[in-house]
Design an enzyme around this catalytic site. Structure first.
Site, short mmCIF file in Angstrom:
data_model
loop_
_atom_site.label_atom_id
_atom_site.label_comp_id
_atom_site.label_asym_id
_atom_site.label_seq_id
_atom_site.Cartn_x
_atom_site.Cartn_y
_atom_site.Cartn_z
N SER A 144 1.43 2.00 2.34
CA SER A 144 0.19 1.45 1.79
C SER A 144 -0.05 0.05 2.36
CB SER A 144 0.25 1.46 0.26
OG SER A 144 -1.02 1.26 -0.29
N ARG A 216 -6.85 -1.41 -12.93
CA ARG A 216 -5.66 -0.63 -12.59
C ARG A 216 -5.86 0.86 -12.90
NH1 ARG A 216 -1.78 -1.42 -8.92
NH2 ARG A 216 0.14 -0.41 -9.54
N ASP A 310 -3.45 12.41 0.14
CA ASP A 310 -3.74 10.98 -0.06
C ASP A 310 -5.25 10.77 -0.13
OD1 ASP A 310 -4.00 8.20 0.04
OD2 ASP A 310 -2.26 7.94 1.34
N HIS A 343 -1.65 9.50 -2.84
CA HIS A 343 -1.20 8.27 -2.20
C HIS A 343 0.21 7.89 -2.66
CE1 HIS A 343 -1.64 4.43 -0.21
NE2 HIS A 343 -1.31 3.81 -1.32
N ASP A 344 0.48 8.10 -3.93
CA ASP A 344 1.79 7.76 -4.50
C ASP A 344 2.95 8.49 -3.85
OD1 ASP A 344 1.25 5.78 -6.31
OD2 ASP A 344 1.26 7.07 -8.08
#
Lengths: 365, 365
Positions: A144, A216, A310, A343-344
């Protein structure tokens, strides 16, 4: 694991034309440096990360954010490599950030803190390495925003590292990702408790800033994927009786509240704004004639690892770098890992790419 | 175009077990009903829509939200069809919503307003149609939440409409979409000016609620797509000098601010919460043994139109309905329109699907 702070009194000349002086960098090291300093690996963290990439602090339950990869006998083997992980400048975990004193004033910088870029972050890291007597790296690895740093290193300092491994990243942040960051920027700015940055340190330790928690939540959408949410949460309700209550919650909602409320007590909102800005402005081509010219500078062997699901930095963005490098006859490899973790995945699906990293580090890939 | 309000004194029995009584529905009609009332088409709007689907109000510059499709000689031809467009209950554009009086009290419902579902919305619409002497529809057409209503109509009242055309919708809202809505829910709830819903009417007419604007920013991400953002905005900066200013903006950021700040002055935050709740709880199978059983009830000819770049309700969700119907031997057609406009395509890329609607309405598809 050694936790340290390096202080710098020489000015850091920033991309904006401004200067950061003095400044400090928090970092951790794992393993031992060899005689010719040829076994050094730099690890770069993402938006909310810290220098604490591996190991467990005394009294802590949770290990560093890439502990699954870094350690004795692990993929990034600390019996063999000397691993350095630094906290980026602008962050709130030990390196100089907006809530630190604007020397010689006794007051925090707050909104007077200079805008930082990924270029600035790696420049500071390079100064740290120089201070440690390290003038060449075996590898730079990050995911990232950490992957942005690794790529920026490859472009700005072509002879500095032999190998660059960038995961779940891009060559320039696209408007889709900037859109997600916009939620955080506006939610923080418009939160009355943010007070245009004029809050006192530790204000949010007990009662986190709502604006940061809300931003967030948007972030967490982009870190997951539709499929991972389906398999993790489905349409399950926290409490079935709550279906007809206005604020009754689905499990996906509880997940987001839980993770973000905690986060807003730990992370400084000004640091968040500054780091998000650095991500938004990330563009490998800036300072060069074109993306092609920037990438042409790279001399390292580059490994690009993307994840099929992602939804923040799409695989095709990484593929674009690989395509350019291959056309130029440069040394690059591209992998799209099949994953539904979004993405994680670079933080959670280690098994799926750890062998790639291992082989690249050991010159087998 | 006729703008009207229908008032109902009989109770509306809601899915929650609660009752709405009295209530009213704002609606517009276009064209003329024929003798045997066989030319009626119902149009259903999305989250932020209103009954104003077509035509231009005197003094207004902007036409109704589907004016490109509805009108004399247009695809939904008002020389031929009698078109009815209603504002959903819970909304703030004329139908009964949370800021209306909780009869016989003189005070608005606010958070005492009952939770509504898509089932409730269409039940109210059906009552309106009954009142107008309409007991059968030629077609029901809607996109996004409007597409949910069209499908729910097909399941709950199988003999009521001949044709169902649902665009950019789903069979049940997935956690990915619930995640986006979560940003709005938390941003509104946590905004101090929201006062747990105890604000006075018109409070936000001049200075919109930030929480709603922030939630809407997240919404706009989901309405666009990475590709549409790239072509619309790229990485362009509003003001190039602003690159190193913390709050300097990319064009995509300006777009989001502009659209959402306006919106927060027009739309009621409580209505937003209630409608988002209805979207979150949408699940065609609820009340039936399974999704299969629910869909098996459908007797209408169903047309499902999805958009390749829809990042809110993904094409495969619509395809899932078509697959089930085809396996059951029911009458359905599925189209995936190639578009990079994302979810918003159902509002902007009319040219790409208007012929499908035309053919279906005229029994040619």
């Amino acid at each position: 694991m050694k936790k340290q702070i390096a202080k710098f009194t020489k000015p850091l000349y920033l991309e904006s034309g401004r200067i950061l002086e003095p400044y400090q960098i928090a970092y951790e090291t794992y393993g031992k440096i060899n005689k010719d300093a040829s076994n050094v690996i730099l690890i770069c963290h993402a938006l909310s990360g810290s220098a604490h990439a591996a190991g467990v602090y005394e009294g802590d339950r949770k290990a560093g954010w890439w502990d699954g990869l870094i350690g004795d006998g692990k993929v990034i083997d600390t019996e063999k490599y000397f691993v350095i992980s630094t906290n980026v400048i602008g962050s709130c975990f030990g390196s100089t950030g907006p809530m630190d004193s604007d020397y010689p004033k006794q007051e925090p910088f707050r909104l007077r803190f200079p805008v930082l870029t990924i270029k600035d972050m790696i420049k500071a890291q390079k100064n740290l390495l120089s201070k440690l007597g390290i003038h060449h790296l075996h590898a730079i690895i990050g995911g990232s925003m950490g992957g942005m740093q690794a790529l920026q290193f490859a472009v700005d300092y072509p002879n500095f590292a032999d190998k660059i491994i960038s995961l779940a990243s891009t060559y320039a942040t696209q408007p889709w990702a900037i859109g997600f960051n916009k939620v955080a920027i506006e939610a923080i700015r418009r939160d009355p408790r943010f007070k245009d940055g004029q809050y006192e340190k530790d204000t949010f330790k007990e009662d986190g800033l709502d604006g940061l928690a809300i931003g967030r939540i948007a972030g967490h959408i982009s870190y997951l994927s539709p499929d991972s949410m389906n398999s993790k949460f489905g349409r399950n309700y926290v409490n079935n009786d709550g279906l007809f209550e206005l604020f009754g919650r689905y499990e996906v909602e509880r997940y987001m509240e839980y993770n973000t409320d905690n986060f807003s007590r730990i992370f400084d909102p000004l640091s968040y704004l500054y780091i998000v800005k650095a991500i938004n402005t990330f563009n490998l081509s800036r300072g060069y004639d074109s993306l092609h010219e920037a990438i042409l500078r790279i001399k390292a062997k580059v490994t690009l690892i993307s994840f099929s699901s992602d939804y923040l930095f799409f695989p095709k963005e990484m593929k674009h770098i690989d395509d350019m490098m291959k056309r130029n006859g440069q040394n690059s490899d591209y992998y799209e890992i099949d994953s539904r973790y979004g993405h994680d995945a670079f933080l959670v699906e280690l098994d799926k790419f750890s062998n790639i990293i291992k082989d690249k580090l050991n010159n087998k890939g």
